[in-house]
Design an enzyme around this catalytic site. Sequence first.
Site, PDB file in Angstrom:
ATOM      1  N   LYS A 174      17.665  59.894-129.531  1.00  0.00           N
ATOM      2  CA  LYS A 174      16.455  59.120-129.248  1.00  0.00           C
ATOM      3  C   LYS A 174      15.218  59.945-129.563  1.00  0.00           C
ATOM      4  O   LYS A 174      15.268  61.174-129.670  1.00  0.00           O
ATOM      5  CB  LYS A 174      16.422  58.747-127.753  1.00  0.00           C
ATOM      6  CG  LYS A 174      17.399  57.657-127.351  1.00  0.00           C
ATOM      7  CD  LYS A 174      17.212  57.285-125.883  1.00  0.00           C
ATOM      8  CE  LYS A 174      18.197  56.215-125.453  1.00  0.00           C
ATOM      9  NZ  LYS A 174      18.006  54.919-126.126  1.00  0.00           N
ATOM     10  N   ARG A 217      27.849  49.758-124.481  1.00  0.00           N
ATOM     11  CA  ARG A 217      28.903  48.781-124.783  1.00  0.00           C
ATOM     12  C   ARG A 217      30.264  49.443-124.945  1.00  0.00           C
ATOM     13  O   ARG A 217      31.295  48.814-124.722  1.00  0.00           O
ATOM     14  CB  ARG A 217      28.506  47.963-126.023  1.00  0.00           C
ATOM     15  CG  ARG A 217      28.350  48.755-127.279  1.00  0.00           C
ATOM     16  CD  ARG A 217      27.545  48.020-128.351  1.00  0.00           C
ATOM     17  NE  ARG A 217      26.112  47.993-128.031  1.00  0.00           N
ATOM     18  CZ  ARG A 217      25.197  47.391-128.786  1.00  0.00           C
ATOM     19  NH1 ARG A 217      25.559  46.742-129.887  1.00  0.00           N
ATOM     20  NH2 ARG A 217      23.931  47.419-128.443  1.00  0.00           N
TER      21      ARG A 217
HETATM   22  N1  BES Z   1      20.056  52.656-122.591  1.00  0.00           N
HETATM   23  C1  BES Z   1      19.623  52.101-123.821  1.00  0.00           C
HETATM   24  C2  BES Z   1      18.841  50.784-123.637  1.00  0.00           C
HETATM   25  C3  BES Z   1      17.514  50.878-122.938  1.00  0.00           C
HETATM   26  C4  BES Z   1      16.353  51.034-123.676  1.00  0.00           C
HETATM   27  C5  BES Z   1      17.423  50.742-121.573  1.00  0.00           C
HETATM   28  C6  BES Z   1      15.139  51.114-123.039  1.00  0.00           C
HETATM   29  C7  BES Z   1      16.198  50.814-120.925  1.00  0.00           C
HETATM   30  C8  BES Z   1      15.054  50.994-121.662  1.00  0.00           C
HETATM   31  C9  BES Z   1      20.832  51.811-124.705  1.00  0.00           C
HETATM   32  O1  BES Z   1      21.891  52.676-124.573  1.00  0.00           O
HETATM   33  C10 BES Z   1      20.361  51.914-126.125  1.00  0.00           C
HETATM   34  O2  BES Z   1      20.034  53.002-126.522  1.00  0.00           O
HETATM   35  N2  BES Z   1      20.344  50.781-126.832  1.00  0.00           N
HETATM   36  C11 BES Z   1      19.918  50.751-128.178  1.00  0.00           C
HETATM   37  C12 BES Z   1      20.904  49.911-128.952  1.00  0.00           C
HETATM   38  C13 BES Z   1      20.784  50.030-130.441  1.00  0.00           C
HETATM   39  C14 BES Z   1      21.154  51.434-130.886  1.00  0.00           C
HETATM   40  C15 BES Z   1      21.704  49.014-131.082  1.00  0.00           C
HETATM   41  C16 BES Z   1      18.517  50.131-128.224  1.00  0.00           C
HETATM   42  O3  BES Z   1      18.224  49.260-127.419  1.00  0.00           O
HETATM   43  O4  BES Z   1      17.728  50.602-129.019  1.00  0.00           O
HETATM   44 MN    MN Z   2      21.751  54.371-125.782  1.00  0.00          MN
END
Ligand code: BES
Ligand code: MN
Length: 483
Positions: A259, A333
């Site tokens: 991230k 997931r």
């Molecule tokens: N934990 C995150 C989602 C999230 C984002 C929760 C912001 C709370 C606030 C999740 O694991 C994630 O990183 N999701 C990605 C999915 C993508 C890589 C398909 C996302 O939402 O960017």
């Molecule tokens: Mn994630």
Amino acid sequence: MPVPVTIDHAAVLPEDDVLVAVGVRADHLAEDAPGASAELAGLAGFEGKEAQTLVAATDAGTRLLVGLGEDPAETAWRKVGAAVSKAAVKQPWVVVDVLGALDGPARNAAAEALAEGLALGAYGFSDYKEPPEGTALESITVVAKGGKKVAQAVERGFTTAIAVGLVRDLVNTPGGDLTPTAFAQQAEELATEHGLEIEVLDRAAIVAEGLGGLAGVARGSTQEPRLVKLTHRPEGRPKARVALVGKGITFDAGGLSIKTAAGMEHMKTDMAGAATVLGAMTLVPAVAPKLEVTAYLPLTDNMLGGDATRVGDVLRIRNGTTVEVLNTDAEGRLVLADALSLAAESEPDAIVDLATLTGACMVALGDRTAGLMTNHEQLGERVLDAADAGGEAMWPLPLPDHLRKGLDSTIADLRNIGSNGYGGALTAGLFLREFVDGRPWVHLDIAGPSSASAAYDEVAKGGTGYGVRTLARLLAGWTRLDA
Ligand code: BES
Ligand code: MN
Ligand code: ZN
């Protein structure tokens, strides 16, 4: 200490010299505001607006006037409660006399919501501040007619708030402290306290049980993962069997698909689904004693150690499905796939999962509303009704067939991200659906409402405990689903 107050019920006002909160309806300003205060209130701009407060000297003594708005609905009582405990932070004891105009079931529902608001408005998280900060409020008495029924409603609201406070504490605790092992430890303590069965799998057992999604995400971390299973088993034959599943990523760095700094800032909260399920489980013996309820909590952080899952690796989930990992940041997931498979194996009547799953859900619905996806319309409606009663914002989202193709992989059964960037929350929901074996299932994406960037109503800044009230009401009112 999560919720720092105790709440009780009394039929009449105590004689002690104590701050008394009285309710003032916007449309009955003159009648409700006691004694000379109608005039005083007028001067101070007090209009009886919902959750507006004013401390006023009246003929009867010092009163905390709290606005009820016009014709307050159940959600209003929660806000009113929070406004009272926030206005009374310097008092050790406040007496709350605001339910006078209500009767019967409306009074019970209002008393429950009021107690939730009173307790949650006093919530603060001070584990890392020295000296600790917080309210001086210790004791709250709700005055209302209605005898045992209303006393029980107050008690229920207070108990629910304690569970919500527990979830907030877990969500607010940094990922370096609330590791998967520490989380599992807390679950063991709560299981003992609330008479729940508990089983905890360590890394070796997770691998041995074929939980390849959880093991795959945990590979990047020196922290041991855990799979926690909690069960409330009723005496005699259960009325129904319900499985709850919660995403428990104790810190989400994204793995090798790392991230950004800003994107990582709040990722200690990525275990909110697991925390909410744990909080709800503490309530089950009291609110739904006749149901068999089992919780599955996959716990790990998502780091990028030297042997982290590589982009393109294929993981084998508990139910045999193989998944090509094309983005290690879509980790929720993967761990949920194992937990849902385990849940489905035990053939429950329904499965509900809660997960901080996608930023896309926040883009769609904003940061206060959860997205609901389901393969069973009636179960979906039930959950939406429970959320409504609990004052938690939730909105249905579709699972469009045409997006499912985007999850086909060249070399495995599935890929873990869609093939275009659209509908990310829905793609995630479609992915999860592959692991519930056709059983009635609801998926709640709580990425938005599980934490708050600022305080509002009964919500404090930080972890919110979103979902506990919905689950408690859903389970308490459980009846058999249509086939
Ligand atoms: N934990 C995150 C989602 C999230 C984002 C929760 C912001 C709370 C606030 C999740 O694991 C994630 O990183 N999701 C990605 C999915 C993508 C890589 C398909 C996302 O939402 O960017
Ligand atoms: Mn994630
Ligand atoms: Zn995540």
